[in-house]
Design an enzyme around this catalytic site. Structure first.
Site, PDB file in Angstrom:
ATOM      1  N   GLY A 161      -4.937  -3.956   6.460  1.00  0.00           N
ATOM      2  CA  GLY A 161      -4.886  -3.354   7.784  1.00  0.00           C
ATOM      3  C   GLY A 161      -4.117  -4.225   8.756  1.00  0.00           C
ATOM      4  N   GLY A 162      -2.930  -3.774   9.142  1.00  0.00           N
ATOM      5  CA  GLY A 162      -2.155  -4.508  10.138  1.00  0.00           C
ATOM      6  C   GLY A 162      -1.602  -5.831   9.628  1.00  0.00           C
ATOM      7  N   GLY A 218       1.024  -1.927   4.206  1.00  0.00           N
ATOM      8  CA  GLY A 218       1.593  -0.589   4.077  1.00  0.00           C
ATOM      9  C   GLY A 218       2.823  -0.440   4.934  1.00  0.00           C
ATOM     10  N   SER A 219       2.609  -0.214   6.243  1.00  0.00           N
ATOM     11  CA  SER A 219       3.763   0.061   7.099  1.00  0.00           C
ATOM     12  C   SER A 219       4.719  -1.112   7.212  1.00  0.00           C
ATOM     13  CB  SER A 219       3.327   0.558   8.481  1.00  0.00           C
ATOM     14  OG  SER A 219       2.072   0.100   8.832  1.00  0.00           O
ATOM     15  N   GLY A 254      -0.879   1.837   9.756  1.00  0.00           N
ATOM     16  CA  GLY A 254      -0.196   1.615  11.023  1.00  0.00           C
ATOM     17  C   GLY A 254      -1.075   1.226  12.198  1.00  0.00           C
ATOM     18  N   SER A 279       0.845  -1.192   0.000  1.00  0.00           N
ATOM     19  CA  SER A 279       0.000   0.000   0.000  1.00  0.00           C
ATOM     20  C   SER A 279       0.879   1.239   0.000  1.00  0.00           C
ATOM     21  CB  SER A 279      -0.888   0.006   1.249  1.00  0.00           C
ATOM     22  OG  SER A 279      -1.473   1.285   1.396  1.00  0.00           O
ATOM     23  N   ASP A 338      -4.636   3.800  -1.862  1.00  0.00           N
ATOM     24  CA  ASP A 338      -5.699   4.185  -0.929  1.00  0.00           C
ATOM     25  C   ASP A 338      -6.198   5.595  -1.206  1.00  0.00           C
ATOM     26  OD1 ASP A 338      -6.051   1.943   0.909  1.00  0.00           O
ATOM     27  OD2 ASP A 338      -3.950   2.287   1.421  1.00  0.00           O
ATOM     28  N   GLY A 364      -8.900   4.386   7.100  1.00  0.00           N
ATOM     29  CA  GLY A 364      -8.595   5.798   7.299  1.00  0.00           C
ATOM     30  C   GLY A 364      -7.132   6.077   7.559  1.00  0.00           C
ATOM     31  N   PHE A 365      -6.474   5.142   8.190  1.00  0.00           N
ATOM     32  CA  PHE A 365      -5.075   5.378   8.565  1.00  0.00           C
ATOM     33  C   PHE A 365      -4.253   4.093   8.452  1.00  0.00           C
ATOM     34  CE2 PHE A 365      -7.770   8.378  10.738  1.00  0.00           C
ATOM     35  CZ  PHE A 365      -7.144   9.594  10.471  1.00  0.00           C
ATOM     36  N   HIS A 417      -1.355  -1.317  -4.170  1.00  0.00           N
ATOM     37  CA  HIS A 417      -2.610  -0.909  -3.534  1.00  0.00           C
ATOM     38  C   HIS A 417      -2.588   0.609  -3.343  1.00  0.00           C
ATOM     39  CE1 HIS A 417      -6.174  -1.707  -0.993  1.00  0.00           C
ATOM     40  NE2 HIS A 417      -5.697  -0.791  -0.160  1.00  0.00           N
TER      41      HIS A 417
END
Ligand code: DX5
Ligand code: ZN
Length: 233
Positions: free
Chosen positions: A186-187, A207-208, A155, A20, A46, A152-153, A44
């Site tokens: 997510g995560g 992502g992170s 991490g 992401s 967002d 929305g976020f 990905h």
């Protein structure tokens, strides 16, 4: 209008790693993407409107820029209240797939319009949206995105309570002999990957765990291995 060219997403159900870009350096996006291209299946993207989610990210102009720098399949996750207004812009920008949220109004029309534009279509659900909201659409989508955090976020911590819903989607896909993907977002990292792949997910957004690592390509490879080690039994 239909797309002149689109990138082959690969066979449905195959394991795919989708970094992401939300967690990448937006000031050096092309370079960040180049760094993970060899180990990625999809990219990905967002899209957040500050309304459906309490954050604002990027839109069609950035998709268009990315398109000029990569041949990766662009998997656009539309966290926006009115996706129908922007489908054509994303198609023109070079998106390959768009995923819209079941929590917004008028999903039936939006999914049909996206398909008519030549886009691959996905349906996303928030962690607290039940399987029943997905069930009627399984025959008309290419992908179901089970959010494993509230969108929305980046991490945030993975929510294991979503695992039974992933299992329910996988079960329905098997029973109804459908060729669609189950994506999670997510995560996702080396620890949570075995959990989601065991439950039936095959497209892993991270992502992170990827762009936050000192070696993003190495991190993506470790996620792939964590998944393969489960599917190989
Ligand atoms: C969150 C986005 C995700 C985000 C995931 O709303 O949809 O794609 O980038 O970030 P991580 O992998 O850091 O949880
Ligand atoms: Zn996403």
């Amino acid at each position: 209008m239909t797309l002149m060219t689109s990138i082959d997403p690969g066979p449905s159900g195959d394991l795919r790693i989708a970094p992401s870009v939300l967690a990448a350096d937006f000031g050096a996006l092309a370079e960040a993407v180049r760094g993970v291209t060899a180990v990625s299946d999809w990219l990905h993207v967002d899209v957040m409107d500050g309304h459906f989610v309490p954050n604002i990210s990027i839109g069609p102009p950035v998709v268009s820029s990315l398109r000029r720098h990569t041949d990766l399949y662009l998997d656009c996750h539309l966290m926006i209240t009115d996706p129908g207004e922007y489908l054509e812009a994303f198609a023109k920008a070079g998106a390959d797939g768009v995923t819209v949220h079941a929590e917004v109004d008028g999903i039936d029309v939006v999914l049909a319009e996206a398909r008519a534009l030549g886009l691959r279509v996905g349906l996303a659900v928030n962690p607290d949206t039940p399987f029943e909201a997905i069930d009627p659409y399984l025959e008309v989508v290419d992908l179901v995105l089970c959010m494993t955090v509230f969108p929305g976020f980046g991490g945030q911590s993975f929510m294991p309570e979503v695992l039974p819903k992933i299992r329910a989607v996988r079960q329905a896909i098997i029973e109804r002999d459908l060729a669609i993907d189950i994506e999670v977002d997510g995560g996702i990292d080396v620890v949570t990957t075995p959990l989601v792949t065991e439950a039936g997910a095959n497209v892993l957004v991270a992502g992170s765990a990827i762009f936050g690592a000192t070696d993003p390509a190495g991190a993506a490879e470790l996620i792939r291995r964590a998944a393969i080690s489960v599917t190989d039994g």
